[in-house]
Design an enzyme around this catalytic site. Structure first.
Site, PDB file in Angstrom:
ATOM      1  N   GLY A   5      25.835  -2.914  42.811  1.00  0.00           N
ATOM      2  CA  GLY A   5      25.030  -3.696  41.871  1.00  0.00           C
ATOM      3  C   GLY A   5      25.882  -4.599  40.992  1.00  0.00           C
ATOM      4  O   GLY A   5      27.115  -4.556  41.033  1.00  0.00           O
ATOM      5  N   ARG A   6      25.186  -5.409  40.180  1.00  0.00           N
ATOM      6  CA  ARG A   6      25.890  -6.329  39.264  1.00  0.00           C
ATOM      7  C   ARG A   6      26.827  -5.567  38.339  1.00  0.00           C
ATOM      8  O   ARG A   6      28.001  -5.910  38.177  1.00  0.00           O
ATOM      9  CB  ARG A   6      24.867  -7.104  38.420  1.00  0.00           C
ATOM     10  CG  ARG A   6      24.186  -8.232  39.162  1.00  0.00           C
ATOM     11  CD  ARG A   6      23.049  -8.825  38.311  1.00  0.00           C
ATOM     12  NE  ARG A   6      21.935  -7.896  38.258  1.00  0.00           N
ATOM     13  CZ  ARG A   6      20.883  -7.938  39.073  1.00  0.00           C
ATOM     14  NH1 ARG A   6      20.776  -8.914  39.948  1.00  0.00           N
ATOM     15  NH2 ARG A   6      19.917  -7.049  39.000  1.00  0.00           N
ATOM     16  N   MET A   7      26.316  -4.504  37.710  1.00  0.00           N
ATOM     17  CA  MET A   7      27.158  -3.752  36.762  1.00  0.00           C
ATOM     18  C   MET A   7      28.221  -2.932  37.502  1.00  0.00           C
ATOM     19  O   MET A   7      29.356  -2.819  37.025  1.00  0.00           O
ATOM     20  CB  MET A   7      26.287  -2.847  35.881  1.00  0.00           C
ATOM     21  CG  MET A   7      25.628  -3.564  34.731  1.00  0.00           C
ATOM     22  SD  MET A   7      26.798  -4.474  33.699  1.00  0.00           S
ATOM     23  CE  MET A   7      27.896  -3.184  33.199  1.00  0.00           C
ATOM     24  N   HIS A  37      16.309 -11.490  29.237  1.00  0.00           N
ATOM     25  CA  HIS A  37      17.244 -11.113  30.306  1.00  0.00           C
ATOM     26  C   HIS A  37      16.942 -11.912  31.575  1.00  0.00           C
ATOM     27  O   HIS A  37      15.877 -12.508  31.709  1.00  0.00           O
ATOM     28  CB  HIS A  37      17.122  -9.613  30.612  1.00  0.00           C
ATOM     29  CG  HIS A  37      17.822  -8.755  29.600  1.00  0.00           C
ATOM     30  ND1 HIS A  37      17.229  -8.411  28.408  1.00  0.00           N
ATOM     31  CD2 HIS A  37      19.063  -8.209  29.588  1.00  0.00           C
ATOM     32  CE1 HIS A  37      18.075  -7.671  27.704  1.00  0.00           C
ATOM     33  NE2 HIS A  37      19.194  -7.538  28.397  1.00  0.00           N
ATOM     34  N   GLY A  53      16.965  -1.537  27.299  1.00  0.00           N
ATOM     35  CA  GLY A  53      17.448  -0.339  26.611  1.00  0.00           C
ATOM     36  C   GLY A  53      17.960  -0.683  25.219  1.00  0.00           C
ATOM     37  O   GLY A  53      17.795   0.096  24.267  1.00  0.00           O
ATOM     38  N   GLY A 110      24.820   4.311  31.807  1.00  0.00           N
ATOM     39  CA  GLY A 110      24.453   2.984  31.318  1.00  0.00           C
ATOM     40  C   GLY A 110      23.073   2.579  31.790  1.00  0.00           C
ATOM     41  O   GLY A 110      22.484   1.629  31.272  1.00  0.00           O
ATOM     42  N   THR A 111      22.565   3.306  32.781  1.00  0.00           N
ATOM     43  CA  THR A 111      21.251   2.994  33.344  1.00  0.00           C
ATOM     44  C   THR A 111      20.171   3.059  32.264  1.00  0.00           C
ATOM     45  O   THR A 111      20.192   3.962  31.429  1.00  0.00           O
ATOM     46  CB  THR A 111      20.936   4.020  34.461  1.00  0.00           C
ATOM     47  OG1 THR A 111      21.951   3.909  35.449  1.00  0.00           O
ATOM     48  CG2 THR A 111      19.578   3.781  35.080  1.00  0.00           C
ATOM     49  N   GLY A 169      26.109   3.252  41.829  1.00  0.00           N
ATOM     50  CA  GLY A 169      25.461   1.936  41.754  1.00  0.00           C
ATOM     51  C   GLY A 169      26.496   0.846  41.979  1.00  0.00           C
ATOM     52  O   GLY A 169      26.408  -0.254  41.425  1.00  0.00           O
ATOM     53  N   LYS A 178      15.963  -8.436  36.317  1.00  0.00           N
ATOM     54  CA  LYS A 178      15.877  -7.157  35.582  1.00  0.00           C
ATOM     55  C   LYS A 178      14.559  -6.453  35.889  1.00  0.00           C
ATOM     56  O   LYS A 178      13.502  -7.081  35.891  1.00  0.00           O
ATOM     57  CB  LYS A 178      16.030  -7.406  34.068  1.00  0.00           C
ATOM     58  CG  LYS A 178      16.101  -6.107  33.279  1.00  0.00           C
ATOM     59  CD  LYS A 178      16.653  -6.323  31.881  1.00  0.00           C
ATOM     60  CE  LYS A 178      16.632  -5.060  31.046  1.00  0.00           C
ATOM     61  NZ  LYS A 178      17.444  -3.972  31.578  1.00  0.00           N
TER      62      LYS A 178
HETATM   63  P1  NAD Z   1      21.438  -3.923  40.085  1.00  0.00           P
HETATM   64  O1  NAD Z   1      20.058  -3.853  40.658  1.00  0.00           O
HETATM   65  O2  NAD Z   1      22.272  -5.134  40.311  1.00  0.00           O
HETATM   66  O3  NAD Z   1      22.294  -2.672  40.631  1.00  0.00           O
HETATM   67  C1  NAD Z   1      21.826  -1.362  40.715  1.00  0.00           C
HETATM   68  C2  NAD Z   1      22.554  -0.701  41.884  1.00  0.00           C
HETATM   69  O4  NAD Z   1      22.230   0.699  41.880  1.00  0.00           O
HETATM   70  C3  NAD Z   1      22.143  -1.256  43.251  1.00  0.00           C
HETATM   71  O5  NAD Z   1      23.289  -1.538  44.049  1.00  0.00           O
HETATM   72  C4  NAD Z   1      21.308  -0.122  43.850  1.00  0.00           C
HETATM   73  O6  NAD Z   1      21.394  -0.068  45.271  1.00  0.00           O
HETATM   74  C5  NAD Z   1      21.996   1.082  43.203  1.00  0.00           C
HETATM   75  N1  NAD Z   1      21.173   2.304  43.249  1.00  0.00           N
HETATM   76  C6  NAD Z   1      19.817   2.413  43.079  1.00  0.00           C
HETATM   77  N2  NAD Z   1      19.464   3.700  43.270  1.00  0.00           N
HETATM   78  C7  NAD Z   1      20.592   4.407  43.553  1.00  0.00           C
HETATM   79  C8  NAD Z   1      20.866   5.747  43.852  1.00  0.00           C
HETATM   80  N3  NAD Z   1      19.872   6.657  43.948  1.00  0.00           N
HETATM   81  N4  NAD Z   1      22.147   6.132  44.078  1.00  0.00           N
HETATM   82  C9  NAD Z   1      23.154   5.225  44.025  1.00  0.00           C
HETATM   83  N5  NAD Z   1      22.962   3.914  43.768  1.00  0.00           N
HETATM   84  C10 NAD Z   1      21.688   3.504  43.523  1.00  0.00           C
HETATM   85  O7  NAD Z   1      21.259  -3.624  38.543  1.00  0.00           O
HETATM   86  P2  NAD Z   1      22.325  -3.910  37.371  1.00  0.00           P
HETATM   87  O8  NAD Z   1      22.037  -5.228  36.751  1.00  0.00           O
HETATM   88  O9  NAD Z   1      23.709  -3.590  37.860  1.00  0.00           O
HETATM   89  O10 NAD Z   1      21.829  -2.807  36.308  1.00  0.00           O
HETATM   90  C11 NAD Z   1      21.834  -1.427  36.634  1.00  0.00           C
HETATM   91  C12 NAD Z   1      21.298  -0.636  35.435  1.00  0.00           C
HETATM   92  O11 NAD Z   1      22.184  -0.773  34.315  1.00  0.00           O
HETATM   93  C13 NAD Z   1      19.919  -1.103  34.932  1.00  0.00           C
HETATM   94  O12 NAD Z   1      19.177   0.033  34.504  1.00  0.00           O
HETATM   95  C14 NAD Z   1      20.273  -2.006  33.757  1.00  0.00           C
HETATM   96  O13 NAD Z   1      19.234  -2.122  32.811  1.00  0.00           O
HETATM   97  C15 NAD Z   1      21.443  -1.236  33.190  1.00  0.00           C
HETATM   98  N6  NAD Z   1      22.362  -2.008  32.318  1.00  0.00           N
HETATM   99  C16 NAD Z   1      22.853  -1.369  31.250  1.00  0.00           C
HETATM  100  C17 NAD Z   1      23.781  -1.993  30.433  1.00  0.00           C
HETATM  101  C18 NAD Z   1      24.359  -1.223  29.271  1.00  0.00           C
HETATM  102  O14 NAD Z   1      25.224  -1.762  28.541  1.00  0.00           O
HETATM  103  N7  NAD Z   1      23.962   0.038  29.076  1.00  0.00           N
HETATM  104  C19 NAD Z   1      24.180  -3.303  30.699  1.00  0.00           C
HETATM  105  C20 NAD Z   1      23.660  -3.952  31.817  1.00  0.00           C
HETATM  106  C21 NAD Z   1      22.747  -3.278  32.628  1.00  0.00           C
END
Ligand code: NAD
Length: 244
Positions: free
Chosen positions: A12-14, A132, A142, A75-76, A9, A136
Site C-alpha cells: 500500500g501507499r503507507m 483526503h 482517524g 496506523g490503520t 500492508g 481513502k
Molecule cells: P492502501 O489501500 O494504499 O494500502 C493498504 C494495503 O493493505 C494494501 O496493499 C492492501 O492490500 C493491504 N491489506 C489489506 N488487508 C490486508 C490484510 N488482511 N493483510 C495484509 N495486508 C492487507 O492504504 P494506505 O493509504 O496505505 O492506508 C492504509 C491505512 O493507514 C488506512 O487505514 C489509512 O487511513 C491509514 N493511514 C494512517 C496514517 C496515520 O498516520 N495513522 C496515515 C496515513 C494512512
C-alpha cells in the site's frame, strides 16, 4: 542487536513509505507482507509490527502479537467506536503505539486544539473539516476522529453531539453541536482544520500534510521507541514526549 520490523500492508501507499523511512533511518525490514502472506511466519523473523492495512485486519494481527509477545505499531484507521474499545483491551497486553496520525505537526495540533477548546467556551462553535485523496476508504479520518474526541472531552459532550455534514432544513445550529465534514478528492495527503467560530471572531487551526513520508517516519520512530516499553497502549504524544 539491530531492530527488525514487520511491515503489514506492505504494497500500500503507507507500507511503501514505511519501507523507505526505515531504510533512511537505518532500521532493518525483516519482512514485508500483504494480503495472502503468512503473518505468523514473517513475525518469527521480526521484533515489532508496523501495520498500515485495513481495519478488518487489526484483530487477527493483535491476537498474533499477543501470542508471540511482540510489540506493535498500529496506523490503520476506520475502526468503529465499539470495535476500537474491544481492540484496545487486546492491544494493552503488548507494548503498542496506536495513533490516528504519526506526524509531529498533527500531534502539536492535538495539543493546540485541547488548549483552544478549554479557553474558548461553548459560545465558540466548534467544527472540524478534513480533506483526503480520492482513494481513502474511511471517513471521517482517524485524525479528525481524534480531534473530535478532544473537543468532546473538553466540552463534556458525547458522540451524540457530532453532526456529520448537514443537509436539508437543519434548523439553527445549537451550541452543543460539533460539526464534522469530510472532503475527498485528487491526491491530497491530509488536511485538517479545527474551527472555533463566535459572533465577531473566528479562530482556525490548520495542518496540511504534503508528503506521507512524515507519517512513515513517525511510525518508524514509534517502533524504535515502543520496543523498550512495558505492555500498554501508547500514542504519539507519549513517543514525542508531548503529554503534559
Ligand atoms: P492502501 O489501500 O494504499 O494500502 C493498504 C494495503 O493493505 C494494501 O496493499 C492492501 O492490500 C493491504 N491489506 C489489506 N488487508 C490486508 C490484510 N488482511 N493483510 C495484509 N495486508 C492487507 O492504504 P494506505 O493509504 O496505505 O492506508 C492504509 C491505512 O493507514 C488506512 O487505514 C489509512 O487511513 C491509514 N493511514 C494512517 C496514517 C496515520 O498516520 N495513522 C496515515 C496515513 C494512512
Amino acid at each position: 542487536m539491530a531492530l527488525n520490523i514487520l511491515i503489514n500492508g506492505a504494497k500500500g501507499r503507507m507500507g511503501q513509505a514505511v519501507a523507505a523511512a526505515a531504510k533512511a533511518a537505518g532500521v532493518n525490514v525483516g519482512a514485508a507482507i500483504d494480503v495472502g502472506d503468512n503473518a505468523a511466519d514473517a513475525l518469527a523473523r521480526c521484533d515489532v509490527i508496523i501495520d498500515f492495512s485495513s481495519h478488518q485486519t487489526t484483530r487477527a494481527l493483535l491476537e498474533l502479537a499477543v501470542k508471540e509477545r511482540k510489540a506493535i505499531v498500529i496506523g490503520t484507521t476506520g475502526h468503529a467506536a465499539g470495535e476500537r474499545q474491544e481492540l484496545l483491551a487486546l492491544a494493552a497486553k503488548v507494548p503498542c503505539v496506536w495513533a490516528g496520525n504519526f506526524s509531529v505537526g498533527v500531534n502539536l495540533l492535538f495539543a493546540l486544539t485541547q488548549r483552544a477548546a478549554s479557553v474558548l467556551g461553548a459560545e465558540y462553535d466548534a467544527e472540524v473539516v478534513e480533506m483526503h485523496h480520492r482513494f481513502k476508504k474511511d471517513a471521517p479520518s482517524g485524525t479528525a476522529a481524534r480531534l473530535l474526541e478532544i473537543i468532546l472531552q473538553e466540552r463534556k459532550l458525547d458522540v451524540s453531539a457530532l453532526r456529520h455534514g448537514r443537509s436539508g432544513i437543519t434548523g439553527e445550529r445549537r451550541s452543543t453541536e460539533v460539526g464534522i465534514h469530510a472532503l475527498r478528492g485528487g491526491d491530497v495527503v491530509g488536511d485538517h482544520t479545527v474551527m472555533f467560530a463566535a459572533l465577531g471572531e473566528r479562530i482556525e487551526l490548520t495542518h496540511k500534510a504534503s508528503d506521507r513520508a512524515i507519517f512513515a517516519q513517525g511510525a518508524v520512530r514509534a517502533a524504535q521507541w515502543v520496543i523498550g516499553q512495558k505492555p500498554g497502549v501508547y500514542d504519539m504524544q507519549d513517543v514525542l514526549g508531548l503529554r503534559s
